[in-house]
Design a protein around this motif. Sequence first.
Motif: not given
Length: 225
Positions: A50-65
Amino acid sequence: MIKAILTDIEGTTSKISFVHEVLFPYARQHMAEFIKSQYQNEAVTEQIEAIKTQIGDPTASLETIIQTLEHWIDTDKKITPLKALQGMIWKHGYEAKEFTGHVYQDAFDNLTKWQHNGLALYVYSSGSVAAQKLIFGYSDFGDMTALFTGYFDTKIGLKQEAQSYENIIEALPYHATEILFLSDVVAELNAAANAGMQTYQLIRESQPKSQHPNANSFDQITIQP
């Protein structure tokens, strides 16, 4: 005639400082460790997606999350996946007895009285339903969850939008005018009133008064069920 009470938590049943000085720092301190250790847990994975969707980055790393979540905490964002993850972390803190959920004595006394007198009690907070159940389930007065018939969070809508209260009215077996909404935030009270609910403003910590009926504690609220 009031048949149901819908109450906010922060600044209404509980100190604002409890959330900002106890719960938020605890979640901030443990967020990175929690995500790294629990990211494969289905419930956690759901929120990460859901966070990846929220920030528009489907490949976001755990560190980015993690960085995103910590930024949201630091800027007090009312974002559903953040609230869900905070609730999971707080659950550990409550269970480990690192803190209890703050509830004002007058709130406990009157909620208990109103429920005993036949009023249905509901909660509406920007914190997740799970987090709401924790603060009342591990409160200063023990487990209060039996007092409440239901809980609402931002999944029903944002607290300063009238549509959210209309959604709640639709979900409850009461007319709008039979529901009393309690909050310390004027914009929330305005939204509830625009949806047809009755309102009462709690002025716990020198908040400016509004056109809504107001009280400094639950003891000053008179309800004729």
